[in-house]
Design a protein around this motif. Sequence first.
Motif, PDB file in Angstrom:
ATOM      1  N   UNK A 140       0.853  -1.182   0.000  1.00 39.33           N
ATOM      2  CA  UNK A 140       0.000   0.000   0.000  1.00 39.33           C
ATOM      3  C   UNK A 140       0.894   1.238   0.000  1.00 39.33           C
ATOM      4  N   UNK A 141       0.569   2.215  -0.851  1.00 42.36           N
ATOM      5  CA  UNK A 141       1.278   3.492  -0.879  1.00 42.36           C
ATOM      6  C   UNK A 141       0.327   4.580  -0.375  1.00 42.36           C
ATOM      7  N   UNK A 142       0.801   5.340   0.609  1.00 43.45           N
ATOM      8  CA  UNK A 142      -0.044   6.343   1.241  1.00 43.45           C
ATOM      9  C   UNK A 142       0.620   7.721   1.167  1.00 43.45           C
ATOM     10  N   UNK A 143      -0.127   8.707   0.695  1.00 45.41           N
ATOM     11  CA  UNK A 143       0.354  10.095   0.689  1.00 45.41           C
ATOM     12  C   UNK A 143       0.054  10.717   2.044  1.00 45.41           C
ATOM     13  N   UNK A 155       1.360   3.790  10.961  1.00 46.13           N
ATOM     14  CA  UNK A 155       1.661   2.398  11.303  1.00 46.13           C
ATOM     15  C   UNK A 155       0.704   1.861  12.364  1.00 46.13           C
ATOM     16  N   UNK A 156       0.204   2.746  13.238  1.00 43.69           N
ATOM     17  CA  UNK A 156      -0.711   2.297  14.286  1.00 43.69           C
ATOM     18  C   UNK A 156      -2.005   1.740  13.706  1.00 43.69           C
ATOM     19  N   UNK A 157      -2.372   2.195  12.524  1.00 40.73           N
ATOM     20  CA  UNK A 157      -3.582   1.686  11.873  1.00 40.73           C
ATOM     21  C   UNK A 157      -3.393   0.219  11.517  1.00 40.73           C
ATOM     22  N   UNK A 191      -5.840  -6.618   1.367  1.00 41.37           N
ATOM     23  CA  UNK A 191      -5.519  -5.305   1.923  1.00 41.37           C
ATOM     24  C   UNK A 191      -6.741  -4.410   2.127  1.00 41.37           C
ATOM     25  N   UNK A 192      -7.924  -4.862   1.718  1.00 39.05           N
ATOM     26  CA  UNK A 192      -9.110  -4.013   1.750  1.00 39.05           C
ATOM     27  C   UNK A 192      -9.406  -3.414   3.132  1.00 39.05           C
ATOM     28  N   UNK A 193      -9.376  -4.187   4.228  1.00 37.07           N
ATOM     29  CA  UNK A 193      -9.671  -3.576   5.529  1.00 37.07           C
ATOM     30  C   UNK A 193      -8.696  -2.462   5.900  1.00 37.07           C
ATOM     31  N   UNK A 194      -7.417  -2.650   5.605  1.00 40.20           N
ATOM     32  CA  UNK A 194      -6.420  -1.608   5.903  1.00 40.20           C
ATOM     33  C   UNK A 194      -6.679  -0.372   5.055  1.00 40.20           C
ATOM     34  N   UNK A 195      -6.990  -0.577   3.787  1.00 43.78           N
ATOM     35  CA  UNK A 195      -7.272   0.548   2.888  1.00 43.78           C
ATOM     36  C   UNK A 195      -8.463   1.350   3.412  1.00 43.78           C
ATOM     37  N   UNK A 207      -1.872   3.705  -3.886  1.00 48.39           N
ATOM     38  CA  UNK A 207      -1.867   2.353  -4.462  1.00 48.39           C
ATOM     39  C   UNK A 207      -2.303   1.359  -3.399  1.00 48.39           C
ATOM     40  N   UNK A 208      -3.250   0.486  -3.730  1.00 45.69           N
ATOM     41  CA  UNK A 208      -4.018   0.415  -4.976  1.00 45.69           C
ATOM     42  C   UNK A 208      -4.854   1.681  -5.167  1.00 45.69           C
ATOM     43  N   UNK A 209      -4.798   2.219  -6.397  1.00 47.39           N
ATOM     44  CA  UNK A 209      -5.421   3.524  -6.631  1.00 47.39           C
ATOM     45  C   UNK A 209      -6.849   3.443  -7.150  1.00 47.39           C
ATOM     46  N   UNK A 210      -7.383   2.246  -7.207  1.00 48.81           N
ATOM     47  CA  UNK A 210      -8.787   2.096  -7.599  1.00 48.81           C
ATOM     48  C   UNK A 210      -9.506   1.345  -6.489  1.00 48.81           C
ATOM     49  N   UNK A 211     -10.815   1.425  -6.488  1.00 46.92           N
ATOM     50  CA  UNK A 211     -11.619   0.759  -5.457  1.00 46.92           C
ATOM     51  C   UNK A 211     -11.415  -0.748  -5.530  1.00 46.92           C
TER      52      UNK A 211
END
Length: 216
Positions: A140-143, A155-157, A191-195, A207-211
């Motif tokens: 997962x890529x997070x801005x 990271x706590x998430x 990865x859906x729950x984390x997203x 990323x993932x950049x789509x639903x």
Amino acid sequence: MLVEEIMNTNVISLSPDSSIEEALKLLNHYHIRHIPIVDENDQVIGIVSDRDVRDASPSIFTSGDHFRELQHRIKTIMSHPVHTIHPLDFVEEIAAIFYEHEFACLPVVRNNKLVGMVTEKDMLYTMIQLTGTNVQSSQIEVKVPHRAGILPEVASIFGKRKTNITSVLIYPYKDDPNFKILVFRFQTMNPLPIIEDLKAADYEVLWPNSQVSKDE
């Protein structure tokens, strides 16, 4: 990670008075590409590559008399002076040296004596380990805002989900100094729950950049 953790300590070396033929035999027998040249004190004074030896070797179409070229001393074709590194250097810093100078290998010295070698293949494998791509995982890529404390906050998430993070990388976000990108690799195939948790906390997932559908 330190150089001593990845270096090859079983190093094949030659003296400057060894012949080019000796180097050719060692390169072929041990399937190596570089041979450090050391003096009587085991200090590195030069290095010879397989290309150096090939260039100095006569063609197979050359008459037998020209094979005397193989008896020339290795010091006549070695490269010197040699850039060396220390066992306690950081691998991440050495990677920059490989890139900037386009080195294929670097001798490792301690107290001015040869103790190991690191090749570009060693570096590539180490980078694979550091990024965690050698284990099955999701990414997962997070801005995020570029501010102190943001990494443990994100990271706590993952921690709340009892998710094992295998690696974290930090990249600049384009040319904007106010943001950066956190890249997490973690051991789950869904990865859906984390997203969803990241988005609920108002973080932008690149990323993932789509639903991601629940079927995936």
